[in-house]
Design a protein around this motif. Structure first.
Motif, mmCIF file in Angstrom:
data_model
loop_
_atom_site.group_PDB
_atom_site.id
_atom_site.type_symbol
_atom_site.label_atom_id
_atom_site.label_comp_id
_atom_site.label_asym_id
_atom_site.label_seq_id
_atom_site.Cartn_x
_atom_site.Cartn_y
_atom_site.Cartn_z
ATOM 1 N N UNK A 54 0.818 -1.214 0.000
ATOM 2 C CA UNK A 54 0.000 0.000 0.000
ATOM 3 C C UNK A 54 0.853 1.266 0.000
ATOM 4 N N UNK A 72 -7.116 2.833 4.780
ATOM 5 C CA UNK A 72 -7.963 2.835 5.979
ATOM 6 C C UNK A 72 -7.359 2.015 7.115
ATOM 7 N N UNK A 73 -6.543 1.024 6.799
ATOM 8 C CA UNK A 73 -5.944 0.195 7.852
ATOM 9 C C UNK A 73 -5.086 1.029 8.805
ATOM 10 N N UNK A 90 -9.903 2.369 1.011
ATOM 11 C CA UNK A 90 -9.667 0.960 1.305
ATOM 12 C C UNK A 90 -8.678 0.418 0.269
ATOM 13 N N UNK A 91 -7.506 0.074 0.739
ATOM 14 C CA UNK A 91 -6.412 -0.372 -0.132
ATOM 15 C C UNK A 91 -6.131 -1.836 0.162
ATOM 16 N N UNK A 92 -5.736 -2.660 -0.808
ATOM 17 C CA UNK A 92 -5.500 -2.318 -2.210
ATOM 18 C C UNK A 92 -6.784 -2.095 -3.007
ATOM 19 N N UNK B 310 -13.356 -5.299 5.302
ATOM 20 C CA UNK B 310 -12.900 -4.618 6.514
ATOM 21 C C UNK B 310 -11.905 -3.545 6.161
ATOM 22 N N UNK B 311 -11.547 -2.754 7.143
ATOM 23 C CA UNK B 311 -10.575 -1.684 6.934
ATOM 24 C C UNK B 311 -9.207 -2.232 6.542
ATOM 25 N N UNK B 312 -8.963 -3.511 6.861
ATOM 26 C CA UNK B 312 -7.689 -4.130 6.478
ATOM 27 C C UNK B 312 -7.581 -4.145 4.958
ATOM 28 N N UNK B 313 -8.707 -4.313 4.281
ATOM 29 C CA UNK B 313 -8.724 -4.177 2.829
ATOM 30 C C UNK B 313 -8.585 -5.477 2.059
ATOM 31 N N UNK B 314 -8.153 -6.559 2.716
ATOM 32 C CA UNK B 314 -8.036 -7.829 1.998
ATOM 33 C C UNK B 314 -7.986 -8.981 2.981
#
Lengths: 386, 386
Positions: A54, A72-73, A90-92, B310-314
């Motif tokens: 990211x 966002x993490x 929100x990535x990726x 989630x905010x983690x994204x993946x």
């Protein structure tokens, strides 16, 4: 006990200094993408940067507080110190991994033909995909992405007292680990186990983590200082060198120590003595007003009568949020020393073909001269049991 | 015992695969600047990359062996595996830190209007100063610097058996450290000491170093997974999560384990159970021909009936020479799974406001399905003594 973190006033002072320089350089914003540059203004400290997935962006506007444009993490942690304007995605995200949000934010804070500075000179890189960089550049229209005029380099080169205290703390942890080395490492141990044992000692003494450890061992000197450890056992007559960049609260130490496995031969003892004379000579020269080139020359003179230099390329460097930072102790670097600069003195010489030895101390420049942050190495080569 | 390093044939096979793809993409050379990309073709393994000072370049020509254009400090180590054409300069050099030598070499191997590919897409960056990049571009005249057409990403995504063995070795070291956790960590310990103790265990079990450790602890779940450890002591009812990316011979594991300090409440136990069901579901789907999106959907369905994210994204990613590599386990990623791909399955959910829990396993895709590289987590949340 040194405290963790920084009060908001420290960050505000850094931003104010940056904005002063930005005005002079005609920059309406700084765009920062790397771990230390983002952390410098925000206090955002996490090992999560180890993941290259990211991109993270920090904008320092011409006036007002920095704006974080981040995945966002990271929102919770970014909000923990003092940053209030945090914009997340929100990535990726394959369609747009932050570039759109970044461009929107830049359009908001930079005038139509304004200039945006990003670190571009020696020792920097851009931590975002080239394709995103090109997209960003197109999205900004007449706004220009230019060099940061070395603002980050200049600001970070001089440390605050709070930063110096953290580097000192890292040095003290390493001092204690090195002091224990003769008790925990002896002849017969394979070098890879030596590396593990030493890292364990650094953790036991209080390191948060060990970002860097290199070392070498060889008969009466070593051949290379960046190779990984092999399983070759330490033998009597070997010189062992361990060089650690351990981290405490996001700040590094970076120094090494040499050890002789049993009694050293006279040439080795003499080579060690000359290294200490070299770092002593640089320490004496290290006063405000002297230059990095002066320190290089002092060491080079002590080692080789002025004809030296080595494949390592320099005799020390800046130190702080990274293992190595500007300036470099080389003949071509004319940085004038100022109070608050933290440096390594790192003379090295190949005193016989294939027999290299390096030595390193960490110092801070004060009004009246240098002060050691590392506990200076013993005057005689310390010994490990055979 | 897994062997360190790779035989030259492994590197030759990687180069041959790259050159095949380069022909298709009309690239006369690849220009590589980052640690894993340089190491992938050369075996150049050193922690020295921690220093951002010096740029390093590797060129893969359309035919013939790679050419290293590197600082002289790295020449010995670069010559240790199989690379023969090593061109060096003494770095740092403020007048020209390798760009001239790099441009000369490119002019030698690339025709006047040839294309040079460099990784430019998601999860990549260019590890050299922007100013050097612009100088290089000008020095190359009509030769064009373009994207590498994802060649590095594609090649590195599928691992050889030798690479898989190294990742497995890293996983086994972490397995042993996690297995010891209930014996070495208990209620009352501050989280920062927990982090140190766990890193020591990883080293004792054989890690070369610990490039990444994150973790969290909170009552019945935690709030954030990337923050550094505080000195808050573990309390009964806390869930502790430790997530490690330790390194063995340059290859990573990346998985976490959760522990309950004393007995968990039923909601926590249930949240844990659903995480395991999610990774089980993805494990079952993880066969050649399925896509990364399928794995995401399997986990998302198990956790939230499909409404999640989630905010983690993946919910996982590739793994190998880096802690995280392509692909990503997200709905938008349509990567078709192939034998040899190494992935993390990393479901996470905020099962109540402020109570997050994440779980992670490492797998390799085989002809007939997935195989665990991490030892799967226990079916019931393991407990630490109060």
């Amino acid at each position: 006990m040194t405290e963790r973190g920084f009060p908001a006033e420290e960050f505000r002072a850094r931003v104010a200094r940056a904005q002063q320089r930005m005005a002079t350089a005609d920059l309406e914003a700084l765009l920062l993408t790397t771990e230390p540059d983002v952390r410098y203004f925000t206090g955002f400290l996490t090992r999560f940067w180890e993941s290259p997935t990211r991109p993270w962006f920090l904008l320092v506007p011409a006036r007002g507080d920095p704006i974080a444009v981040i995945p966002s993490i990271g929102a919770d942690l970014m909000g923990a110190a003092w940053i209030e304007d945090i914009r997340t995605w929100v990535s990726p995200n394959y369609a747009d991994d932050g570039v759109g949000l970044l461009a929107d934010t830049l359009r908001e804070i930079v005038s139509t033909s304004g200039r945006i500075g990003t670190p571009s000179g020696a020792e920097t890189h851009l931590r975002m995909p080239l394709e995103s960089w090109e997209r960003l550049s197109r999205a900004l229209g007449e706004r220009k992405l230019v060099t940061d005029a070395d603002i980050l380099k200049r600001l970070r080169m001089t440390k605050s007292e709070r930063e110096i205290a953290k580097i000192r703390q890292a040095c003290e942890i390493a001092n204690r680990a090195f002091a224990r080395t003769p008790d925990i490492i002896r002849a017969g141990e394979p070098l890879d186990r030596v590396f593990r044992t030493f890292q364990i000692a650094c953790l036991q003494e209080g390191a948060d983590w060990i970002a860097y450890l290199s070392g070498a061992a060889g008969p009466g000197g070593y051949g290379d200082v960046i190779s990984p450890a092999t399983s070759k056992p330490l033998s009597p007559g070997d010189v062992l060198m361990l060089d650690t960049g351990l981290v405490w609260d996001g700040y590094f130490c970076d120094f090494d120590r040499n050890f002789s496995v049993g009694a050293p031969d006279p040439k080795t003892e003499d080579a060690y003595k000359r290294l200490l004379e070299a770092s002593d000579a640089a320490f004496e020269r290290a006063k405000p007003g002297a230059t990095t080139a002066d320190l290089f020359e002092a060491m080079n003179q002590a080692l080789s009568g002025g004809g030296g230099g080595s494949a390592v390329g320099r005799f020390g460097h800046g130190l702080g949020m990274q293992l190595t930072e500007p300036p470099s102790l080389i003949a071509e670097d004319r940085q004038v020393l100022e109070p608050g600069m933290v440096l390594t003195l790192e003379p090295g010489h190949e005193f016989e073909p294939g027999r290299l030895m390096v030595h390193e101390e960490n110092i801070v420049i004060r009004e009246h001269g240098a002060e050691y942050l590392s506990e200076p190495a013993p005057r005689r080569l310390p010994r490990l049991s055979t």
